[in-house]
Scaffold this active site. Structure first.
Site, short mmCIF file in Angstrom:
data_model
loop_
_atom_site.label_atom_id
_atom_site.label_comp_id
_atom_site.label_asym_id
_atom_site.label_seq_id
_atom_site.Cartn_x
_atom_site.Cartn_y
_atom_site.Cartn_z
N HIS A 154 -7.40 0.99 -6.41
CA HIS A 154 -7.61 0.11 -5.25
C HIS A 154 -8.31 -1.17 -5.74
CE1 HIS A 154 -7.85 -1.18 -1.24
NE2 HIS A 154 -8.69 -0.31 -0.72
N CYS A 177 -16.37 1.73 0.47
CA CYS A 177 -15.23 0.87 0.83
C CYS A 177 -14.84 1.01 2.30
CB CYS A 177 -14.04 1.19 -0.06
SG CYS A 177 -13.38 2.86 0.16
N ASP A 221 -17.32 7.38 -1.73
CA ASP A 221 -16.13 7.21 -0.90
C ASP A 221 -15.81 8.56 -0.28
OD1 ASP A 221 -13.82 6.20 0.28
OD2 ASP A 221 -12.64 6.18 -1.57
N ARG A 226 -13.78 -8.48 1.59
CA ARG A 226 -12.34 -8.27 1.36
C ARG A 226 -11.59 -9.56 1.68
NH1 ARG A 226 -10.19 -3.09 1.46
NH2 ARG A 226 -8.31 -4.20 0.82
N ARG A 248 0.88 -1.18 0.00
CA ARG A 248 0.00 0.00 0.00
C ARG A 248 0.91 1.22 0.00
NH1 ARG A 248 -5.34 1.46 3.46
NH2 ARG A 248 -6.15 0.09 1.85
N GLN A 265 -10.12 -3.81 -3.36
CA GLN A 265 -11.42 -3.35 -2.87
C GLN A 265 -12.51 -3.66 -3.88
OE1 GLN A 265 -12.25 -1.67 0.14
NE2 GLN A 265 -14.25 -2.25 -0.62
N1 NVA Z 1 -10.05 6.73 -1.31
C1 NVA Z 1 -9.65 6.30 0.01
C2 NVA Z 1 -9.80 4.84 0.15
C3 NVA Z 1 -9.46 4.30 1.51
C4 NVA Z 1 -9.57 2.83 1.60
C5 NVA Z 1 -8.21 6.72 0.26
O1 NVA Z 1 -7.38 6.58 -0.62
O2 NVA Z 1 -7.93 7.22 1.35
N1 CP Z 2 -11.27 -0.05 2.39
C1 CP Z 2 -10.00 -0.14 2.82
O1 CP Z 2 -9.06 -0.41 2.07
O2 CP Z 2 -9.86 0.08 4.15
P1 CP Z 2 -8.49 0.23 4.96
O3 CP Z 2 -7.89 1.57 4.57
O4 CP Z 2 -8.90 0.19 6.40
O5 CP Z 2 -7.56 -0.87 4.60
#
Ligand code: NVA
Ligand code: CP
Length: 304
Positions: free
Chosen positions: A133, A263, A224, A291, A106, A136
């Site tokens: 992502h 998500c 989101d 997930r 990540r 997800q």
């Molecule tokens: N769009 C959000 C998704 C978190 C799982 C982010 O990147 O923070």
């Molecule tokens: N939806 C998702 O990826 O959540 P986290 O940021 O908690 O991993």
């Protein structure tokens, strides 16, 4: 030596491969229906999870997916690994490849994930970047199938910031043939290049300003956070996105049996009202659970 099976983005994989991963996910969720999926195919394998951004779901669901399939995990955060002190991603990739069987990363820039994949001799899985992502969306597709059946006949509406999650939805719409309507303020719409790719590949993807128009008659409404990790919050951003909040009024434009997905993490009162996310059309807890199952499919596909 054949190159490792990376899971980097949905547009880089063929529909039949994605279909296989989803089917494995459903199988792992219902081992009585697909008993062969109940085995421990990853016994003796280890996944390294590299986090340069926070996580709850991705961290826990990957760790449990790995363990339940018989494998093990090691977790590294940028802050307490040498990556945080500037060790190149390429060197980290080559070192980790000598210890583990797969790497989930990540990170911020997509270029870092690509560098990890280019130098790793084991599969690399995209656990979120600024741009996408995909894990997800595999869980979201599983959830959509559970509630609505065949993907190709669905209409999915996205209302809000066209962020990393929205990008993976666009990739998925092309690969699975469902209609995707994206509603975002002008400056937060998907990149032209992405939309051109989607249309060129035969995708039914539209981008509009009007959230009502996007949601009208939809089978599934998705949103989101307005402030993704690494994005700066501002009053201007908040005001721009306010009309895109998924509240009871906007949800009422969708089909009466439409589902709501997010998500998570969510901010009630910003991108979604408490009434919608905690209401009867919301499937966010199933989505979060999936997930685990979807990622078992991804891990098995990469590793088994
Ligand atoms: N769009 C959000 C998704 C978190 C799982 C982010 O990147 O923070
Ligand atoms: N939806 C998702 O990826 O959540 P986290 O940021 O908690 O991993």
């Amino acid at each position: 030596m054949s190159s490792p099976r990376h899971f980097l983005d949905l547009d880089l994989l063929q529909t039949d491969e994605l279909r296989r991963i989803l089917d494995m996910g459903h199988g792992y969720k219902h081992p009585a229906v697909a008993p062969e999926a109940g085995a421990r195919p990853l016994a003796g394998k280890t996944l390294a999870m590299v986090f340069e951004k926070p996580s709850t779901r991705t961290r826990v669901s990957f760790e449990l997916a790995m363990r339940q399939l018989g494998g093990d995990v090691v977790v590294l955060s940028a802050a307490d690994s040498q990556m945080g002190r500037g060790e190149p991603v390429a060197d980290t990739a080559r070192v980790l490849s000598r210890y583990v069987d797969a790497i989930m990363m990540r990170t911020t820039e997509k270029a870092k994930l690509d560098e990890m994949a280019a130098y790793a001799s084991v599969p690399v899985i995209n656990g979120l970047t600024d741009l996408s992502h995909p894990c997800q969306i595999m869980a979201d597709l599983m959830t959509l199938e559970e509630y609505k059946g065949g993907l190709a006949s669905q209409v999915v509406a996205w209302s809000g910031d066209s962020n990393n999650v929205a990008t993976s939805w666009i990739h998925a719409a092309v690969r699975f043939g469902f209609e995707l309507r994206v509603a975002s303020p002008e400056t937060l719409q998907p990149a032209d290049k992405l939309v051109e790719w989607a249309r060129g590949a035969g995708g039914r993807v539209s981008v509009v300003n009007d959230p009502q128009a996007a949601v009208r008659g939809a089978d599934c409404v998705v949103t989101d956070t307005w402030v993704s990790m690494g994005v700066e919050a501002s009053v201007n951003r908040h005001n721009m996105l306010a009309p895109y909040r998924v509240d009871e009024r906007l949800m009422a434009e969708a089909k009466p049996d439409a589902i709501f997905m997010h998500c998570l993490p969510a901010k009630r009162g910003e991108e979604v009202s408490a009434g919608v996310i905690d209401g009867p059309q919301s499937v966010v807890w199933d989505e979060a659970e999936n997930r685990l199952h979807a990622q078992k499919g991804i891990l098995a596909w990469c590793l088994a």
